[in-house]
Motif scaffolding. Structure first.
Motif, PDB file in Angstrom:
ATOM      1  N   ILE A  10      10.804  -1.653 -15.418  1.00 40.29           N
ATOM      2  CA  ILE A  10      10.601  -0.198 -15.515  1.00 40.29           C
ATOM      3  C   ILE A  10      10.343   0.445 -14.152  1.00 40.29           C
ATOM      4  O   ILE A  10      10.109   1.639 -14.061  1.00 40.29           O
ATOM      5  N   GLY A  11      10.397  -0.340 -13.081  1.00 35.82           N
ATOM      6  CA  GLY A  11      10.168   0.219 -11.749  1.00 35.82           C
ATOM      7  C   GLY A  11       8.851  -0.268 -11.186  1.00 35.82           C
ATOM      8  O   GLY A  11       8.248  -1.211 -11.725  1.00 35.82           O
ATOM      9  N   GLY A  12       8.419   0.360 -10.121  1.00 35.82           N
ATOM     10  CA  GLY A  12       7.201  -0.134  -9.490  1.00 35.82           C
ATOM     11  C   GLY A  12       6.722   0.802  -8.407  1.00 35.82           C
ATOM     12  O   GLY A  12       6.897   2.017  -8.500  1.00 35.82           O
ATOM     13  N   ASN A  13       6.157   0.220  -7.395  1.00 35.79           N
ATOM     14  CA  ASN A  13       5.504   1.010  -6.363  1.00 35.79           C
ATOM     15  C   ASN A  13       5.671   0.306  -5.012  1.00 35.79           C
ATOM     16  O   ASN A  13       5.657  -0.915  -4.949  1.00 35.79           O
ATOM     17  N   ILE A  14       5.840   1.117  -3.965  1.00 36.18           N
ATOM     18  CA  ILE A  14       5.928   0.562  -2.603  1.00 36.18           C
ATOM     19  C   ILE A  14       4.723   1.059  -1.823  1.00 36.18           C
ATOM     20  O   ILE A  14       4.470   2.275  -1.787  1.00 36.18           O
ATOM     21  N   ALA A  15       3.978   0.158  -1.218  1.00 41.60           N
ATOM     22  CA  ALA A  15       2.788   0.538  -0.444  1.00 41.60           C
ATOM     23  C   ALA A  15       2.861  -0.138   0.933  1.00 41.60           C
ATOM     24  O   ALA A  15       3.573  -1.130   1.101  1.00 41.60           O
ATOM     25  N   PRO A  16       2.108   0.376   1.894  1.00 37.93           N
ATOM     26  CA  PRO A  16       2.135  -0.240   3.222  1.00 37.93           C
ATOM     27  C   PRO A  16       1.687  -1.698   3.188  1.00 37.93           C
ATOM     28  O   PRO A  16       0.778  -2.055   2.426  1.00 37.93           O
ATOM     29  N   GLY A  17       2.311  -2.520   4.012  1.00 36.77           N
ATOM     30  CA  GLY A  17       1.910  -3.922   4.139  1.00 36.77           C
ATOM     31  C   GLY A  17       0.663  -4.070   4.992  1.00 36.77           C
ATOM     32  O   GLY A  17       0.140  -3.087   5.542  1.00 36.77           O
ATOM     33  N   LEU A  18       0.187  -5.317   5.103  1.00 36.10           N
ATOM     34  CA  LEU A  18      -1.096  -5.541   5.777  1.00 36.10           C
ATOM     35  C   LEU A  18      -1.075  -5.059   7.227  1.00 36.10           C
ATOM     36  O   LEU A  18      -2.009  -4.387   7.682  1.00 36.10           O
ATOM     37  N   GLU A  19      -0.013  -5.386   7.936  1.00 36.16           N
ATOM     38  CA  GLU A  19       0.029  -5.005   9.347  1.00 36.16           C
ATOM     39  C   GLU A  19       0.080  -3.484   9.495  1.00 36.16           C
ATOM     40  O   GLU A  19      -0.577  -2.908  10.363  1.00 36.16           O
ATOM     41  N   MET A  20       0.860  -2.845   8.621  1.00 35.21           N
ATOM     42  CA  MET A  20       0.923  -1.368   8.640  1.00 35.21           C
ATOM     43  C   MET A  20      -0.449  -0.771   8.366  1.00 35.21           C
ATOM     44  O   MET A  20      -0.840   0.230   8.968  1.00 35.21           O
ATOM     45  N   ARG A  21      -1.186  -1.383   7.426  1.00 35.41           N
ATOM     46  CA  ARG A  21      -2.533  -0.868   7.097  1.00 35.41           C
ATOM     47  C   ARG A  21      -3.454  -0.998   8.299  1.00 35.41           C
ATOM     48  O   ARG A  21      -4.199  -0.081   8.633  1.00 35.41           O
ATOM     49  N   PHE A  22      -3.376  -2.178   8.957  1.00 36.92           N
ATOM     50  CA  PHE A  22      -4.221  -2.390  10.138  1.00 36.92           C
ATOM     51  C   PHE A  22      -3.906  -1.322  11.195  1.00 36.92           C
ATOM     52  O   PHE A  22      -4.793  -0.691  11.761  1.00 36.92           O
ATOM     53  N   LYS A  23      -2.601  -1.134  11.446  1.00 34.72           N
ATOM     54  CA  LYS A  23      -2.192  -0.177  12.484  1.00 34.72           C
ATOM     55  C   LYS A  23      -2.590   1.237  12.099  1.00 34.72           C
ATOM     56  O   LYS A  23      -3.061   2.009  12.940  1.00 34.72           O
ATOM     57  N   ALA A  24      -2.399   1.594  10.823  1.00 30.59           N
ATOM     58  CA  ALA A  24      -2.713   2.959  10.384  1.00 30.59           C
ATOM     59  C   ALA A  24      -4.211   3.219  10.495  1.00 30.59           C
ATOM     60  O   ALA A  24      -4.637   4.277  10.982  1.00 30.59           O
ATOM     61  N   LEU A  25      -5.040   2.269  10.071  1.00 35.12           N
ATOM     62  CA  LEU A  25      -6.497   2.473  10.121  1.00 35.12           C
ATOM     63  C   LEU A  25      -6.973   2.613  11.561  1.00 35.12           C
ATOM     64  O   LEU A  25      -7.859   3.414  11.868  1.00 35.12           O
ATOM     65  N   ASN A  26      -6.346   1.845  12.455  1.00 34.03           N
ATOM     66  CA  ASN A  26      -6.705   1.926  13.866  1.00 34.03           C
ATOM     67  C   ASN A  26      -6.237   3.252  14.480  1.00 34.03           C
ATOM     68  O   ASN A  26      -6.968   3.919  15.220  1.00 34.03           O
ATOM     69  N   THR A  27      -5.006   3.660  14.119  1.00 31.08           N
ATOM     70  CA  THR A  27      -4.419   4.855  14.736  1.00 31.08           C
ATOM     71  C   THR A  27      -5.081   6.140  14.250  1.00 31.08           C
ATOM     72  O   THR A  27      -5.329   7.051  15.036  1.00 31.08           O
ATOM     73  N   PHE A  28      -5.373   6.208  12.947  1.00 27.78           N
ATOM     74  CA  PHE A  28      -5.827   7.476  12.381  1.00 27.78           C
ATOM     75  C   PHE A  28      -7.343   7.591  12.230  1.00 27.78           C
ATOM     76  O   PHE A  28      -7.835   8.505  11.577  1.00 27.78           O
ATOM     77  N   THR A  29      -8.079   6.653  12.804  1.00 28.05           N
ATOM     78  CA  THR A  29      -9.541   6.778  12.820  1.00 28.05           C
ATOM     79  C   THR A  29     -10.018   6.644  14.262  1.00 28.05           C
ATOM     80  O   THR A  29      -9.294   6.161  15.132  1.00 28.05           O
ATOM     81  N   SER A  30     -11.256   7.082  14.503  1.00 28.57           N
ATOM     82  CA  SER A  30     -11.811   6.978  15.856  1.00 28.57           C
ATOM     83  C   SER A  30     -12.401   5.610  16.106  1.00 28.57           C
ATOM     84  O   SER A  30     -12.335   5.083  17.217  1.00 28.57           O
ATOM     85  N   LYS A  31     -13.017   5.038  15.068  1.00 26.64           N
ATOM     86  CA  LYS A  31     -13.871   3.886  15.329  1.00 26.64           C
ATOM     87  C   LYS A  31     -13.299   2.544  14.904  1.00 26.64           C
ATOM     88  O   LYS A  31     -13.822   1.507  15.300  1.00 26.64           O
ATOM     89  N   LEU A  32     -12.291   2.569  14.055  1.00 31.50           N
ATOM     90  CA  LEU A  32     -11.846   1.268  13.535  1.00 31.50           C
ATOM     91  C   LEU A  32     -10.978   0.540  14.563  1.00 31.50           C
ATOM     92  O   LEU A  32     -10.000   1.103  15.064  1.00 31.50           O
TER      93      LEU A  32
END
Ligand SMILES: Nc1ncnc2c1ncn2[C@@H]1O[C@H](COP(=O)(O)OP(=O)(O)O)[C@@H](O)[C@H]1O
Ligand SMILES: CC(C)(COP(=O)(O)O)[C@@H](O)C(=O)NCCC(=O)O
Length: 177
Positions: free
Chosen positions: A132-154
């Motif tokens: 019936i379909g599913g969902n696409i979400a960021p992978g682990l490396e993308m999550r690490f990069k996104a959290l680092n890029t879009f926050t001040s402290k992480l």
């Protein structure tokens, strides 16, 4: 018959060599250096290959040079379940390959199939019959990069020295009558 199953993802190429249902070897290669793949083909002499690729404008000539019976999966490849996905020509074929693999392990079950690669995908198969379909979400490396890029402290956390992982999880029926 010895067969090789090749999964060309966005980050790397994974492959398994099977004799019927027995896995003889499993390994991975980078897109730039496919020597481990060619080595496995020379060692096991698979008679047939099945390839799933999500790489745009991919080239299969190197594989086809070694194995003449080479099936490159696409949206027309017959599968043992029906699909309600609205745009079959745009779905990543690795997602359907993952569903097919899970269905062969648990033929009549309702499943959520999770594939953690460059992206993490979640697929839903009902009663082994209907995708019936599913969902696409960021992978682990993308999550690490996104959290680092879009926050001040992480900080940027580095990944563990390990290889990719995959999971096929059987679940209780998702929809009850
Ligand atoms: N040890 C690890 N720690 C964190 N992330 C990992 C680890 N191993 C793999 N990954 C994630 O998996 C991805 C690579 O897995 P892979 O199966 O090769 O992906 P793909 O199927 O997209 O080519 C990486 O981009 C990363 O997100
Ligand atoms: C979702 C994906 C990026 C996953 O690729 P992967 O992480 O396995 O390299 C791939 O299946 C893809 O490019 N899909 C096309 C869009 C879709 O499935 O709807």
């Amino acid at each position: 018959m010895v067969k090789i199953v090749i999964d060309k993802g966005n980050s790397s190429i994974k492959f398994g060599v099977f004799d019927k249902y027995t896995l003889l070897t499993v390994d991975y290669a980078s897109h730039d250096d496919q020597s481990s793949l060619i080595k496995a083909i020379r060692q096991f002499h698979p008679e047939a290959a099945i390839v799933s690729s999500v790489v745009a404008h991919d080239d299969f000539t190197e594989i086809q040079k070694h194995i003449s019976r080479c099936l490159v999966m696409d949206s027309r490849t017959p599968l043992p379940f029906s699909s309600l996905y609205k745009t079959p020509e745009t779905i990543g074929i690795d997602r359907l390959a993952a569903v097919a693999g899970a269905q062969s392990l648990y033929p009549d079950a309702s499943l959520m199939i999770i594939d953690a690669g460059t992206a993490i995908t979640y697929e839903i198969l009902l009663d082994g019959k209907t995708y019936i379909g599913g969902n696409i979400a960021p992978g682990l490396e993308m999550r690490f990069k996104a959290l680092n890029t879009f926050t001040s402290k992480l900080p940027m956390v580095s990944k563990l020295e390990n290889h990719a992982f995959r999971a096929f999880l059987p679940m209780k029926p998702l929809l009850q009558e």
